[in-house]
Scaffold this motif. Structure first.
Motif, PDB file in Angstrom:
ATOM      1  N   LEU A  71       0.853  -1.176  -0.067  1.00  0.00           N
ATOM      2  CA  LEU A  71      -0.046   0.016   0.095  1.00  0.00           C
ATOM      3  C   LEU A  71       0.897   1.170   0.039  1.00  0.00           C
ATOM      4  O   LEU A  71       2.145   1.178   0.244  1.00  0.00           O
ATOM      5  CB  LEU A  71      -1.065  -0.016   1.165  1.00  0.00           C
ATOM      6  CG  LEU A  71      -0.412   0.385   2.592  1.00  0.00           C
ATOM      7  CD1 LEU A  71      -1.540   0.640   3.424  1.00  0.00           C
ATOM      8  CD2 LEU A  71       0.307  -0.745   3.192  1.00  0.00           C
ATOM      9  N   PHE A  72       0.393   2.285  -0.521  1.00  0.00           N
ATOM     10  CA  PHE A  72       0.868   3.644  -0.321  1.00  0.00           C
ATOM     11  C   PHE A  72       0.636   4.283   0.800  1.00  0.00           C
ATOM     12  O   PHE A  72      -0.399   4.438   1.201  1.00  0.00           O
ATOM     13  CB  PHE A  72       0.654   4.553  -1.520  1.00  0.00           C
ATOM     14  CG  PHE A  72       1.255   4.031  -3.104  1.00  0.00           C
ATOM     15  CD1 PHE A  72       2.625   4.315  -3.137  1.00  0.00           C
ATOM     16  CD2 PHE A  72       0.409   3.392  -3.741  1.00  0.00           C
ATOM     17  CE1 PHE A  72       3.164   3.980  -4.378  1.00  0.00           C
ATOM     18  CE2 PHE A  72       0.993   2.828  -5.083  1.00  0.00           C
ATOM     19  CZ  PHE A  72       2.442   3.071  -5.350  1.00  0.00           C
ATOM     20  N   LEU A  73       1.607   4.863   1.519  1.00  0.00           N
ATOM     21  CA  LEU A  73       1.509   5.840   2.577  1.00  0.00           C
ATOM     22  C   LEU A  73       2.414   6.943   2.341  1.00  0.00           C
ATOM     23  O   LEU A  73       3.669   6.937   1.773  1.00  0.00           O
ATOM     24  CB  LEU A  73       1.945   5.025   4.012  1.00  0.00           C
ATOM     25  CG  LEU A  73       1.152   3.839   4.255  1.00  0.00           C
ATOM     26  CD1 LEU A  73       1.809   3.121   5.508  1.00  0.00           C
ATOM     27  CD2 LEU A  73      -0.406   3.996   4.669  1.00  0.00           C
ATOM     28  N   CYS A  74       2.033   7.890   3.266  1.00  0.00           N
ATOM     29  CA  CYS A  74       2.896   9.038   3.260  1.00  0.00           C
ATOM     30  C   CYS A  74       4.260   8.793   4.161  1.00  0.00           C
ATOM     31  O   CYS A  74       4.001   7.635   5.075  1.00  0.00           O
ATOM     32  CB  CYS A  74       2.299  10.309   3.711  1.00  0.00           C
ATOM     33  SG  CYS A  74       1.681  10.312   5.487  1.00  0.00           S
ATOM     34  N   TYR A  75       5.333   9.468   4.306  1.00  0.00           N
ATOM     35  CA  TYR A  75       6.416   9.167   5.214  1.00  0.00           C
ATOM     36  C   TYR A  75       6.001   9.124   6.608  1.00  0.00           C
ATOM     37  O   TYR A  75       6.310   8.237   7.201  1.00  0.00           O
ATOM     38  CB  TYR A  75       7.562  10.084   4.959  1.00  0.00           C
ATOM     39  CG  TYR A  75       8.824  10.008   5.875  1.00  0.00           C
ATOM     40  CD1 TYR A  75       9.591   9.017   5.366  1.00  0.00           C
ATOM     41  CD2 TYR A  75       8.870  10.826   7.118  1.00  0.00           C
ATOM     42  CE1 TYR A  75      10.678   8.502   6.395  1.00  0.00           C
ATOM     43  CE2 TYR A  75       9.909  10.280   7.848  1.00  0.00           C
ATOM     44  CZ  TYR A  75      10.826   9.419   7.360  1.00  0.00           C
ATOM     45  OH  TYR A  75      11.979   9.235   8.369  1.00  0.00           O
ATOM     46  N   ARG A  76       5.098  10.143   7.141  1.00  0.00           N
ATOM     47  CA  ARG A  76       4.665  10.158   8.445  1.00  0.00           C
ATOM     48  C   ARG A  76       3.978   9.011   8.749  1.00  0.00           C
ATOM     49  O   ARG A  76       4.450   8.247   9.925  1.00  0.00           O
ATOM     50  CB  ARG A  76       3.771  11.328   8.708  1.00  0.00           C
ATOM     51  CG  ARG A  76       3.284  11.317  10.044  1.00  0.00           C
ATOM     52  CD  ARG A  76       2.284  12.395  10.214  1.00  0.00           C
ATOM     53  NE  ARG A  76       1.574  12.480  11.505  1.00  0.00           N
ATOM     54  CZ  ARG A  76       0.795  13.464  11.727  1.00  0.00           C
ATOM     55  NH1 ARG A  76       0.337  14.383  11.139  1.00  0.00           N
ATOM     56  NH2 ARG A  76       0.242  13.302  12.967  1.00  0.00           N
ATOM     57  N   HIS A  77       3.126   8.511   8.072  1.00  0.00           N
ATOM     58  CA  HIS A  77       2.435   7.291   8.459  1.00  0.00           C
ATOM     59  C   HIS A  77       2.980   6.051   8.263  1.00  0.00           C
ATOM     60  O   HIS A  77       2.831   4.911   8.703  1.00  0.00           O
ATOM     61  CB  HIS A  77       1.066   7.300   7.648  1.00  0.00           C
ATOM     62  CG  HIS A  77      -0.027   8.049   8.240  1.00  0.00           C
ATOM     63  ND1 HIS A  77      -0.375   9.354   7.425  1.00  0.00           N
ATOM     64  CD2 HIS A  77      -0.440   8.432   9.575  1.00  0.00           C
ATOM     65  CE1 HIS A  77      -1.052  10.271   8.382  1.00  0.00           C
ATOM     66  NE2 HIS A  77      -1.034   9.585   9.447  1.00  0.00           N
ATOM     67  N   HIS A  78       4.156   5.998   7.036  1.00  0.00           N
ATOM     68  CA  HIS A  78       4.944   4.634   7.086  1.00  0.00           C
ATOM     69  C   HIS A  78       5.486   4.324   8.466  1.00  0.00           C
ATOM     70  O   HIS A  78       5.825   3.417   8.727  1.00  0.00           O
ATOM     71  CB  HIS A  78       5.671   4.792   5.795  1.00  0.00           C
ATOM     72  CG  HIS A  78       6.587   3.746   5.427  1.00  0.00           C
ATOM     73  ND1 HIS A  78       7.672   3.549   4.619  1.00  0.00           N
ATOM     74  CD2 HIS A  78       6.439   2.327   5.960  1.00  0.00           C
ATOM     75  CE1 HIS A  78       8.091   2.345   4.372  1.00  0.00           C
ATOM     76  NE2 HIS A  78       7.454   1.660   5.219  1.00  0.00           N
ATOM     77  N   LYS A  79       6.051   5.530   8.875  1.00  0.00           N
ATOM     78  CA  LYS A  79       6.805   5.472  10.102  1.00  0.00           C
ATOM     79  C   LYS A  79       6.157   5.253  11.203  1.00  0.00           C
ATOM     80  O   LYS A  79       6.712   4.321  12.206  1.00  0.00           O
ATOM     81  CB  LYS A  79       7.803   7.048  10.534  1.00  0.00           C
ATOM     82  CG  LYS A  79       8.879   7.033   9.602  1.00  0.00           C
ATOM     83  CD  LYS A  79       9.825   6.147   9.462  1.00  0.00           C
ATOM     84  CE  LYS A  79      10.649   6.115  10.773  1.00  0.00           C
ATOM     85  NZ  LYS A  79      11.705   4.946  10.774  1.00  0.00           N
TER      86      LYS A  79
END
Length: 129
Positions: A71-79
């Motif tokens: 899935l695609f996440l922004c950097y913040r939510h990936h972290k």
């Protein structure tokens, strides 16, 4: 096959069902900005490497790089999703499912350079860790 190589057709399908938004609930961070620059991250739900978040030794390389595990996440939510106690495999699969349902009939038109940018970003990421 490189264990981190994801087929372009999988990236294209993920992009087309993304709505050009981070999949995290309530986040509307774009995957591509107005200049068509990729500004997000393609993420594995179950990690491809031992020691990675939610790694499952029973999964094959093909399963790890399958549509259902990405899935695609922004950097913040990936972290943030590195917290495996809070963000379990089941939770993230549900996030992916709910996000894609929102955009089921409003697919993103995927330009060829979009897939190339995602591939390049992943290559750079893995080369620097």
């Amino acid at each position: 096959m490189n264990r981190r190589a994801i087929k372009p057709e999988i990236i294209r399908t993920l992009l087309s069902r993304s709505g050009n938004e981070c999949a995290f609930p309530g986040c509307h961070h774009p995957l591509f900005n107005d200049s068509n620059l990729f500004i997000a991250q393609l993420c594995h739900i179950e990690a491809v490497s031992p020691g990675g978040q939610r790694y499952n030794k029973e999964r094959t390389t093909e399963q790890n790089n399958s549509y259902d595990n990405l899935l695609f996440l922004c950097y913040r939510h990936h972290k943030e999703t590195d917290d495996t106690t809070k963000y379990t495999v089941d939770y993230l699969r549900g996030v992916k499912e709910q996000h894609e349902k929102k955009f089921f009939e409003r697919t993103l038109t995927v330009l060829p350079n979009m897939v190339e940018q995602v591939e390049e970003e992943m290559k750079n990421f893995w080369n620097h860790i």
